[in-house]
Design an enzyme around this catalytic site. Structure first.
Site, mmCIF file in Angstrom:
data_model
loop_
_atom_site.group_PDB
_atom_site.id
_atom_site.type_symbol
_atom_site.label_atom_id
_atom_site.label_comp_id
_atom_site.label_asym_id
_atom_site.label_seq_id
_atom_site.Cartn_x
_atom_site.Cartn_y
_atom_site.Cartn_z
ATOM 1 N N ARG A 63 57.785 51.994 54.359
ATOM 2 C CA ARG A 63 56.803 52.765 55.118
ATOM 3 C C ARG A 63 55.360 52.456 54.747
ATOM 4 O O ARG A 63 54.508 52.264 55.610
ATOM 5 C CB ARG A 63 57.022 54.269 54.908
ATOM 6 C CG ARG A 63 58.005 54.870 55.853
ATOM 7 C CD ARG A 63 58.744 55.992 55.171
ATOM 8 N NE ARG A 63 59.559 55.441 54.104
ATOM 9 C CZ ARG A 63 60.781 54.961 54.285
ATOM 10 N NH1 ARG A 63 61.330 55.031 55.457
ATOM 11 N NH2 ARG A 63 61.474 54.430 53.285
ATOM 12 N N THR A 64 55.074 52.425 53.459
ATOM 13 C CA THR A 64 53.670 52.285 53.057
ATOM 14 C C THR A 64 53.132 50.930 53.512
ATOM 15 O O THR A 64 52.050 50.831 54.088
ATOM 16 C CB THR A 64 53.530 52.456 51.537
ATOM 17 O OG1 THR A 64 54.122 53.701 51.169
ATOM 18 C CG2 THR A 64 52.068 52.468 51.119
ATOM 19 N N LYS A 93 54.594 34.327 37.061
ATOM 20 C CA LYS A 93 54.251 33.331 36.034
ATOM 21 C C LYS A 93 53.390 33.952 34.941
ATOM 22 O O LYS A 93 52.941 33.256 34.046
ATOM 23 C CB LYS A 93 53.477 32.176 36.674
ATOM 24 C CG LYS A 93 54.194 31.489 37.822
ATOM 25 C CD LYS A 93 53.276 30.410 38.418
ATOM 26 C CE LYS A 93 53.789 29.947 39.767
ATOM 27 N NZ LYS A 93 52.759 29.213 40.503
ATOM 28 N N ARG A 115 50.305 48.047 45.511
ATOM 29 C CA ARG A 115 51.385 48.862 44.916
ATOM 30 C C ARG A 115 51.795 48.180 43.624
ATOM 31 O O ARG A 115 52.048 46.967 43.609
ATOM 32 C CB ARG A 115 52.576 48.961 45.861
ATOM 33 C CG ARG A 115 53.789 49.587 45.181
ATOM 34 C CD ARG A 115 54.833 50.027 46.153
ATOM 35 N NE ARG A 115 54.408 51.214 46.885
ATOM 36 C CZ ARG A 115 55.222 51.974 47.594
ATOM 37 N NH1 ARG A 115 56.499 51.682 47.693
ATOM 38 N NH2 ARG A 115 54.761 53.033 48.235
ATOM 39 N N HIS A 143 50.257 58.378 44.259
ATOM 40 C CA HIS A 143 50.431 57.711 45.551
ATOM 41 C C HIS A 143 49.546 58.478 46.551
ATOM 42 O O HIS A 143 50.042 59.186 47.419
ATOM 43 C CB HIS A 143 51.908 57.773 45.943
ATOM 44 C CG HIS A 143 52.295 56.911 47.106
ATOM 45 N ND1 HIS A 143 51.381 56.251 47.903
ATOM 46 C CD2 HIS A 143 53.522 56.603 47.599
ATOM 47 C CE1 HIS A 143 52.038 55.581 48.835
ATOM 48 N NE2 HIS A 143 53.338 55.772 48.669
HETATM 49 C C1 NCD Z 1 57.844 56.746 47.998
HETATM 50 C C2 NCD Z 1 57.202 55.906 46.927
HETATM 51 O O1 NCD Z 1 57.216 54.678 47.020
HETATM 52 O O2 NCD Z 1 56.677 56.504 46.016
HETATM 53 N N1 NCD Z 1 57.964 56.186 49.233
HETATM 54 C C3 NCD Z 1 56.883 56.149 50.066
HETATM 55 O O3 NCD Z 1 55.873 55.546 49.765
HETATM 56 N N2 NCD Z 1 56.977 56.828 51.218
HETATM 57 C C4 NCD Z 1 58.945 57.580 47.573
HETATM 58 C C5 NCD Z 1 60.057 56.971 46.772
HETATM 59 O O4 NCD Z 1 60.074 55.801 46.439
HETATM 60 O O5 NCD Z 1 60.957 57.740 46.475
#
Ligand code: NCD
Length: 320
Positions: A63-64, A93, A115, A143
């Site tokens: 999703r993100t 590396k 991320r 997040h």
């Molecule tokens: C979450 C995350 O990556 O923190 N997912 C998201 O971004 N919607 C939740 C998860 O991984 O459980």
């Protein structure tokens, strides 16, 4: 109020960098984008035509990453992405996040969405970056762009945030979405936040301390019965297998499974949210319940991230 232009790039690193006024502006823009996506998607394409975003994901995401990518493309931006930077970029590396960011900046990225497995990964990147860094999920830390879409969804559906009882449950020790949501709720006046978690996965003391300092009533319990009947909003999360040892996971993985029977404990007007992915903790049968709101929530990721990108690129994202 400080805007990014006066003090450097408008990084989006944590929930607490916002305040109610800046969130109000962001949510208003997100609502405009949501409506324009329905009626005038093509007209949006010139908004940031030619600007470039790099999506660098060292941990899995559906999703993100997709919603940032869609958001940027709806605004006419060019998108460069790596879907598994941990294995397929030079990080494999041994390259540091700092060096990766220095290089992407030099290639002309206007914003870098990151991320990372370490909770300080995005902050380390921001420390060397002259372009805005967006924390798209950092280990068991924060997040914040997820919290933006979560709060937007709550306000859109319930008409307010102040006065609500919000139940946050699941793996609260490792779930960064739950942490960021709780921090962001602390900017408002919810009536009560109830944390539901097994003893092995309770909400962190740092979050609780911030809520206490903000004068927000919170409590914690291990039982659904103590929480669900009181809720206006239930926000459930998965147990994060990858962030705990096998024995702990086995002990807690099936403690909470929300089926129709459990959801029946919620008031009629309440909504059930989840950042997704769900891995069994909300049964598919619940999808038919009108309170199931997790897919609407996920869809809001696109307009909310469009709004965040616009405020960032215009140097108007609030930074505290
Ligand atoms: C979450 C995350 O990556 O923190 N997912 C998201 O971004 N919607 C939740 C998860 O991984 O459980």
């Amino acid at each position: 109020m400080n805007f990014a232009t006066s003090i450097g790039p408008a990084h989006l690193l944590e929930s607490r960098q916002f305040n109610q006024a800046s969130l109000k502006a962001l949510f208003a823009l997100a609502a405009t984008y949501k409506s324009r996506l329905r009626h005038d998607a093509v007209g949006l394409q010139t908004t940031h035509a030619g600007r470039m975003v790099s999506l660098v994901f060292y941990e899995p995401s559906t999703r993100t990453r997709f919603s940032f990518s869609h958001a940027a493309k709806h605004l006419g931006m060019l998108v460069h992405e790596t879907e598994n930077a941990a294995d397929f970029s030079s990080a494999a590396k041994g390259e540091t996040i700092e060096d990766t960011v220095r290089v992407l900046m030099g290639y002309g990225s206007d914003v870098i969405v990151l991320r990372h497995g370490d909770k300080d990964g995005p902050a380390r990147a921001a420390a060397v970056s002259q372009v805005p860094i967006v924390n798209a999920g950092a280990g068991s830390g924060e997040h914040p762009s997820q919290a933006l879409l979560d709060l937007f969804t709550i306000e859109e559906r319930m008409g307010k945030i102040d006065g609500l009882t919000v139940v946050i449950g699941g793996d609260l020790a490792h779930g960064r979405t739950a942490r960021s949501l709780a921090f962001m709720l602390g900017l408002y006046r919810p009536a009560h936040i109830i944390f539901v978690a097994p003893t092995q996965a309770r909400m962190g003391d740092d979050v609780k301390a911030v809520l206490t300092r903000s004068g927000i009533a919170w409590s914690e319990t291990e039982t659904l019965q103590d929480a669900l009947p009181l809720a206006d909003v239930v926000y459930w999360t998965r147990i994060q297998q990858e962030r705990m040892d096998a024995a702990t996971f086995e002990a807690i993985k099936d403690l909470y499974i929300l089926g129709t029977e459990e959801v029946a404990m919620m008031p009629e007007h309440a909504i059930l949210m989840h950042p997704l992915p769900r891995v069994g903790e909300i049964r598919q049968e619940v999808d038919r319940d009108p309170r199931a709101w997790y897919f609407e929530q996920a869809h809001n990721g696109v307009p909310v991230r469009m709004a965040a990108l616009t405020l960032i690129l215009n140097g108007m994202l609030f930074v505290s």
